[in-house]
Design a protein around this motif. Structure first.
Motif: not given
Ligand code: ADP
Ligand code: ZN
Length: 608
Positions: A311-316, A371-377, A391-394
């Protein structure tokens, strides 16, 4: 002097910085005024100073609850370097060392004491704390108190009882880089914060360049990426332990000095890998996500992901370990569709082990899939990568294009570069075909470089004529001109740039020339220009001096001076102590300890 004036003075005299970063001043003012604080600031924002400076200004001792031994050790080392008396209390100390440190603390020797949460309610520590004048209690990595987060640490639940056991409740501040609302609510509730001053600073990290690549062959792509970052220090994250071992081996076989790191390795080996990386002995570390939290290394120039995280949390979080010193850094994700399959499998698989009831299990799995979908996106979509993360983090991005990510630069456009091409050919002719591509590009952008000065190339009329394009663009243009026979390169170990068959017509500007390039002056180009303007020869001498001192003192190099400080030093070239103090990151104590050594090196360099 008001407390805030004293804080500003400490920023300059002790830490050697001129200005507060966003949020720091507000947090410090709130703490000094006696308020509780709840601060959400991204990694690298400079949280430590927010409580360390009040710790220097307020009477009494500052207690900092921190989850990791390595984190405490690095913080204390860095504080001692700046002349601040500090210590840590955790399980790495022997019983004797522990009681000695506590005795010192009791006598008021330390301004700042780091303590593991599990120590708080021990008799020895409690009796000390009850008798001490406590300026403030700081909870670092405060999200560890929440069971919502991945880093839940039961010891953190003892913080509230500890505070309640004190004769007078000190002001309490909580710091974290994790921002979700559930976690934030938990922190306030479980730490019992009293109407805290709340602040969330921006999640944008403007100095990070984001990039996604879709390679057919990941190994080859990674090697290419690393060759673009030669001489720099960075992390390569892999999805599995096996991946770590294979990639580390592959890199070594290809001459890259890389160490592996994962939780399955023997402790000793793992510790050495980490230490060698932090000490800049191994420039590249290949690791699973087990590596990173609590690694206080500020000069990480790149973070490459060999696999896409879940997910993007992990990535970021992982990518954010790059560029903590504020220097430009690159975050590159290598994506293949297989990553999605592996992560989907892991989501399903994780369910087997949990003891959740069926319904909760469904909800948790659904969230993970989303979350995986957002990461893939992120990995496969078009447009600005930074905008997508924010935008993912609001957060609302300032502009839809940051011009500092591969998504934005992919939007490069075709331009008429007839004039620029003529200028490049003229420069090559003026340089008499005696130099290579790289140096020619530097001359054209007007880089400050010892080799250029020594050879008098800065006297050429071509010097700096393509300043506005930036070095990256100029190199791209040279490459295209070579492909078009306008220029040519000689064979041999040091290929030299010469005029080619079509040089004359290009010089005359007979035919318009078009190339697809990023806009001149885009952020990435600004980045290139900035690094091009540093005197590399001097910088590498200063870096060598730093490494020598770090080895002598057995501390990581960045606690002596960060890369940003060395760069500023190379830029300002101080010749006096007063001038040295104006370098960002040089405070009075460091001036005293290292000023002479670095001044001598600069002196020697200038006279060489
Ligand atoms: P965080 O804990 O938020 O991840 P740190 O406290 O480790 O970040 O700070 C990251 C880096 O930024 C450190 O090298 C620190 O010295 C530097 N830094 C902090 N505040 C400032 C400032 N006001 N000006 C310049 N550099 C700063
Ligand atoms: Zn962008």
């Amino acid at each position: 002097m008001t407390a805030m004036e004293a804080a500003r003075k400490a920023l300059q005299d002790v830490f050697g910085y001129d200005q507060f970063r966003p949020g720091q001043e507000d947090v410090i003012a709130a703490i000094l005024s006696g308020r509780d604080v709840m601060a959400v600031m991204p990694t690298g924002a400079g949280k430590s100073l927010c409580y360390q400076i009040p710790g220097l200004v307020l009477p009494g001792v500052t207690l900092v609850v921190s989850p990791l031994i390595s984190l405490m050790r690095d913080q204390v080392t860095a504080l001692l370097q700046n002349g601040v008396r500090a210590a840590y209390l955790n399980s790495s100390l022997t019983a004797r060392q522990f009681s000695l440190a506590l005795q010192n603390a009791r006598q008021g020797v330390y301004r700042i004491v780091y303590v593991a949460p599990e120590r708080l309610m021990t008799d020895a520590f409690l009796s000390f704390a009850r008798g001490a004048q406590i300026a403030q209690v700081v909870v670092d990595e405060a999200h560890c108190v929440s069971q919502w987060g991945q880093d839940f640490r039961p010891g953190y639940l003892q913080i509230a009882p500890f505070l309640a056991a004190l004769p007078a409740r000190p002001r309490v501040s909580a710091f974290t880089a994790t921002a979700t609302d559930a976690v934030r609510q938990d922190i306030k509730r479980l730490l019992n914060l009293r109407q805290p001053f709340e602040i969330t600073t921006g999640f944008d990290r403007p100095n990070l360049y984001f990039e996604v690549r879709h390679p057919r062959d990941r190994d080859a792509e990674l090697l290419r990426f690393l060759s673009e970052h030669q001489g720099q220090s960075g992390i390569v994250y892999c999805g599995t332990r096996k991946g770590v071992e294979e990639v580390a081996r592959m890199l070594r076989q290809n001459g890259v000095d890389a160490v592996g790191y994962h939780a399955g390795m023997p402790d000793e080996e793992r510790r050495r890998a980490q230490e060698d990386f932090v000490a800049d002995i191994s420039p590249v570390i290949v690791a699973t996500n087990a590596f990173g939290m609590g690694i206080d290394k500020s000069n990480v120039s790149f973070v490459a992901h060999y696999n896409m995280p879940k997910d993007l949390e992990s990535y970021y979080q992982e990518a954010g370990r790059a560029g903590r010193d504020g220097e430009d850094a690159v975050c590159c994700l290598l994506y293949q569709p297989a990553d999605v399959r592996l992560n989907t499998f892991l989501i399903e698989h994780a369910q087997d082990e949990s003891e959740m009831d069926e319904q909760t299990r469904q909800v948790v799995a659904d969230r993970a899939r989303e979350r995986l979908k957002q990461m893939t996106f992120y990995a496969t979509g078009h447009g600005c990568l930074r905008a997508r993360i924010l935008s993912y983090f609001g957060e609302k991005p300032e502009s839809p294009h940051c011009n500092n990510c591969s998504g934005c630069l992919a939007g490069a456009s075709e331009r008429d570069v007839t004039v620029q091409a003529g200028q490049i050919v003229a420069a090559v002719i003026a340089m008499q075909g005696r130099y290579g591509k790289a140096l020619t590009a530097k001359v054209l952008v007007g880089a400050r470089d010892e080799r250029i000065r020594a050879r008098g190339l800065d006297k050429l009329s071509a010097f700096g004529c393509l300043h506005a394009e930036g070095e990256d663009n100029v190199r791209r243009m040279i490459d295209e001109l070579i492909a078009d026979d306008v220029l040519m390169v000689t064979e041999g170990e040091y290929p030299l740039l010469r005029a080619g068959a079509r040089a004359a017509e290009t010089l005359r500007g007979d035919e318009p020339i078009h190339m697809t390039l990023p806009a001149p002056g885009s952020a990435q180009e600004a980045r290139t220009r900035r690094s091009a303007s540093v005197d590399r020869a001097l910088l590498s001498r200063l870096t060598a001096v730093r490494r020598r001192i770090a080895e002598e003192q057995h501390v990581p190099p960045f606690v002596i001076f960060t890369n940003a400080t060395l760069r500023d030093m190379a830029d300002k070239r101080p010749r006096t102590r007063a001038a040295m103090l104006r370098v960002a990151g040089v405070g009075e104590r460091k001036l005293e300890r290292y000023g002479e050594t670095f001044l001598r090196e600069i002196e020697a360099y200038v006279n060489d």
